[in-house]
Design a protein around this motif. Structure first.
Motif, mmCIF file in Angstrom:
data_model
loop_
_atom_site.group_PDB
_atom_site.id
_atom_site.type_symbol
_atom_site.label_atom_id
_atom_site.label_comp_id
_atom_site.label_asym_id
_atom_site.label_seq_id
_atom_site.Cartn_x
_atom_site.Cartn_y
_atom_site.Cartn_z
ATOM 1 N N ALA A 7 0.818 -1.215 0.000
ATOM 2 C CA ALA A 7 0.000 0.000 0.000
ATOM 3 C C ALA A 7 0.849 1.261 0.000
ATOM 4 C CB ALA A 7 -0.937 -0.004 1.206
ATOM 5 N N ALA A 8 2.037 1.185 0.601
ATOM 6 C CA ALA A 8 2.914 2.365 0.655
ATOM 7 C C ALA A 8 3.533 2.669 -0.695
ATOM 8 C CB ALA A 8 4.004 2.152 1.708
ATOM 9 N N GLY A 9 3.693 1.655 -1.522
ATOM 10 C CA GLY A 9 4.287 1.851 -2.835
ATOM 11 C C GLY A 9 5.771 2.134 -2.814
ATOM 12 N N LEU A 10 6.450 1.769 -1.734
ATOM 13 C CA LEU A 10 7.875 2.071 -1.597
ATOM 14 C C LEU A 10 8.775 0.875 -1.858
ATOM 15 C CD1 LEU A 10 7.785 4.274 1.638
ATOM 16 C CD2 LEU A 10 7.810 5.039 -0.743
ATOM 17 N N ASN A 11 8.215 -0.308 -1.764
ATOM 18 C CA ASN A 11 9.025 -1.516 -1.923
ATOM 19 C C ASN A 11 9.047 -1.942 -3.384
ATOM 20 O OD1 ASN A 11 10.244 -4.034 -1.821
ATOM 21 N ND2 ASN A 11 9.186 -4.656 0.057
ATOM 22 N N PRO A 12 10.206 -1.874 -4.040
ATOM 23 C CA PRO A 12 10.268 -2.238 -5.469
ATOM 24 C C PRO A 12 9.949 -3.703 -5.726
ATOM 25 C CG PRO A 12 12.472 -1.924 -4.565
ATOM 26 C CD PRO A 12 11.519 -1.443 -3.519
ATOM 27 N N ALA A 13 9.994 -4.532 -4.691
ATOM 28 C CA ALA A 13 9.693 -5.950 -4.877
ATOM 29 C C ALA A 13 8.251 -6.178 -5.324
ATOM 30 C CB ALA A 13 9.957 -6.712 -3.583
ATOM 31 N N TYR A 14 7.369 -5.208 -5.043
ATOM 32 C CA TYR A 14 5.973 -5.347 -5.445
ATOM 33 C C TYR A 14 5.723 -4.848 -6.865
ATOM 34 C CZ TYR A 14 5.046 -6.299 -0.521
ATOM 35 O OH TYR A 14 5.044 -6.845 0.737
ATOM 36 N N GLY A 15 6.739 -4.312 -7.487
ATOM 37 C CA GLY A 15 6.596 -3.858 -8.862
ATOM 38 C C GLY A 15 5.914 -2.514 -8.954
ATOM 39 N N THR A 16 5.449 -2.195 -10.149
ATOM 40 C CA THR A 16 4.772 -0.933 -10.403
ATOM 41 C C THR A 16 3.539 -1.194 -11.271
ATOM 42 O OG1 THR A 16 6.119 -0.547 -12.389
ATOM 43 C CG2 THR A 16 6.921 0.390 -10.301
ATOM 44 N N GLY A 17 2.737 -0.156 -11.427
ATOM 45 C CA GLY A 17 1.574 -0.255 -12.302
ATOM 46 C C GLY A 17 0.598 -1.345 -11.895
ATOM 47 N N ASP A 18 0.182 -2.142 -12.876
ATOM 48 C CA ASP A 18 -0.804 -3.191 -12.612
ATOM 49 C C ASP A 18 -0.285 -4.239 -11.638
ATOM 50 O OD1 ASP A 18 -2.534 -1.950 -14.334
ATOM 51 O OD2 ASP A 18 -2.040 -3.218 -16.057
ATOM 52 N N LEU B 188 1.714 -3.715 -9.081
ATOM 53 C CA LEU B 188 1.579 -3.155 -7.744
ATOM 54 C C LEU B 188 0.127 -3.157 -7.293
ATOM 55 C CD1 LEU B 188 2.734 -1.716 -5.267
ATOM 56 C CD2 LEU B 188 2.539 0.444 -6.524
ATOM 57 N N LEU B 189 -0.785 -2.800 -8.189
ATOM 58 C CA LEU B 189 -2.205 -2.810 -7.843
ATOM 59 C C LEU B 189 -2.683 -4.208 -7.466
ATOM 60 C CD1 LEU B 189 -3.672 -0.421 -10.565
ATOM 61 C CD2 LEU B 189 -3.328 0.062 -8.137
ATOM 62 N N ALA B 190 -2.199 -5.213 -8.188
ATOM 63 C CA ALA B 190 -2.568 -6.589 -7.860
ATOM 64 C C ALA B 190 -2.032 -6.992 -6.492
ATOM 65 C CB ALA B 190 -2.038 -7.535 -8.935
ATOM 66 N N ALA B 191 -0.801 -6.569 -6.175
ATOM 67 C CA ALA B 191 -0.218 -6.870 -4.861
ATOM 68 C C ALA B 191 -1.005 -6.181 -3.749
ATOM 69 C CB ALA B 191 1.244 -6.434 -4.832
ATOM 70 N N GLN B 192 -1.429 -4.956 -3.982
ATOM 71 C CA GLN B 192 -2.224 -4.243 -2.977
ATOM 72 C C GLN B 192 -3.568 -4.925 -2.776
ATOM 73 O OE1 GLN B 192 -2.387 -0.310 -4.639
ATOM 74 N NE2 GLN B 192 -0.388 0.289 -3.820
ATOM 75 N N HIS B 193 -4.201 -5.333 -3.846
ATOM 76 C CA HIS B 193 -5.501 -6.013 -3.746
ATOM 77 C C HIS B 193 -5.371 -7.316 -2.952
ATOM 78 C CE1 HIS B 193 -9.544 -7.173 -4.946
ATOM 79 N NE2 HIS B 193 -9.076 -8.351 -5.324
ATOM 80 N N ALA B 194 -4.328 -8.075 -3.260
ATOM 81 C CA ALA B 194 -4.112 -9.330 -2.543
ATOM 82 C C ALA B 194 -3.813 -9.079 -1.064
ATOM 83 C CB ALA B 194 -2.963 -10.106 -3.186
ATOM 84 N N HIS B 195 -3.077 -8.014 -0.784
ATOM 85 C CA HIS B 195 -2.734 -7.657 0.599
ATOM 86 C C HIS B 195 -3.998 -7.328 1.400
ATOM 87 C CE1 HIS B 195 -0.385 -5.963 3.888
ATOM 88 N NE2 HIS B 195 -1.093 -4.847 3.799
ATOM 89 N N PHE B 196 -4.874 -6.525 0.808
ATOM 90 C CA PHE B 196 -6.095 -6.141 1.509
ATOM 91 C C PHE B 196 -7.033 -7.326 1.703
ATOM 92 C CE2 PHE B 196 -5.376 -1.797 -0.618
ATOM 93 C CZ PHE B 196 -4.527 -1.415 0.401
ATOM 94 N N ARG B 197 -7.087 -8.210 0.731
ATOM 95 C CA ARG B 197 -7.952 -9.384 0.858
ATOM 96 C C ARG B 197 -7.413 -10.363 1.899
ATOM 97 N NH1 ARG B 197 -12.119 -10.160 -2.289
ATOM 98 N NH2 ARG B 197 -12.147 -12.377 -1.750
ATOM 99 N N ARG B 198 -6.113 -10.411 2.059
ATOM 100 C CA ARG B 198 -5.541 -11.340 3.023
ATOM 101 C C ARG B 198 -5.719 -10.858 4.457
ATOM 102 N NH1 ARG B 198 0.785 -13.457 3.368
ATOM 103 N NH2 ARG B 198 0.465 -14.814 5.193
#
Length: 259
Positions: free
Chosen positions: A52-63, A65-75
């Motif tokens: 959610a912070a968007g600071l960790n490059p391991a989560y990627g960018t663009g779509d 990153l959005l997918a990682a955020q969605h999965a994070h919130f659902r978990r």
């Protein structure tokens, strides 16, 4: 913030106006609220390492990153449609969701409110009782929202339910505390009002907003209302026969953007 709420100190609050002024000025600086500041630190750290912070490059960018955020919130968030299923993991999500925030604005708004109101409530309740109060009311606030929106597939995250409970308790414990509010319709001029005026006004805004809220993503106003009511009720039952502070200087902005 108020320190050392022993019986003798409570008697002095009733009778010694000068001593009360000196004590509140000294304690308003806040030096004994480790639970409040620990919660703030924990929420900030968890947010910084999350997608959610968007600071960790391991989560990627663009779509990605959005997918990682969605999965994070659902978990870690509350999904009302899944909460009441026979899943032990789902039953824990109202607790884990208290430490997850959806954006920088969401995090900073919640932590500011917790910083301003939480320390005084903690010093009045005591550390252990405040910690249990915060977690319990936060859990129940999110549970109440999920029960009213049982078919919603949207993830709910944030500490607003617990922080709203802190506001409710603060209203009962410190009704005459002076709160500095920034009102948009008055060009954000800082004006000081007693808590008994500011906090019920805030709750009324949540009530009106809850009536207009839909089922889609947005602010969980109902969780705010449930938390506020639980916090006030707890303080009333727990401290209704003890002395409440009548005047304590405190500053707080008015308004909150997310659950």
């Amino acid at each position: 913030m108020i320190r050392n709420w022993r019986t003798a100190a409570l008697r002095k609050v009733r009778t010694l106006g000068t001593a009360r002024t000196a004590r509140t000025a000294r304690t308003a600086r806040g030096r004994t609220a480790p639970v409040t500041y620990g919660l703030i630190t924990l929420c900030c750290l968890l947010f910084l390492v999350s997608p959610a912070a968007g600071l960790n490059p391991a989560y990627g960018t663009g779509d990605e990153l959005l997918a990682a955020q969605h999965a994070h919130f659902r978990r870690w968030g509350v999904i009302p449609a899944e909460l009441f299923e026979d899943s032990p993991g789902s039953a824990l999500t109202p607790a884990t969701a208290l430490f997850v925030h959806g954006s920088w604005v969401h995090l900073l708004g919640n932590m500011l409110f917790l910083h301003v109101f939480g320390a005084m409530a903690e010093e009045r309740m005591g550390r252990l009782q405040f910690a249990l109060f915060y977690l319990g009311c936060g859990y129940l606030a999110l549970l109440g929202y999920a029960g009213a929106n049982a078919h919603s597939p949207q993830s709910l995250v944030g500490a607003s339910g617990a922080i709203s409970a802190v506001l409710g308790a603060f209203l009962f414990l410190f009704p005459h505390a002076r709160v500095t509010s920034l009102l948009p319709f008055l060009f954000f001029l800082p004006l000081r009002f007693p808590a008994w005026l500011v906090l019920p006004f805030w709750a009324a805004l949540q009530w009106m907003a809850a009536g207009r809220a839909g089922d889609g993503p947005g602010v969980a106003y109902l969780a705010h209302l449930v938390g506020f009511g639980l916090g006030f009720a707890f303080a009333w039952v727990r401290f209704g026969r003890t002395t409440r502070v009548r005047s304590v200087p405190v500053a707080a902005p008015e308004g909150e953007k997310q659950p």
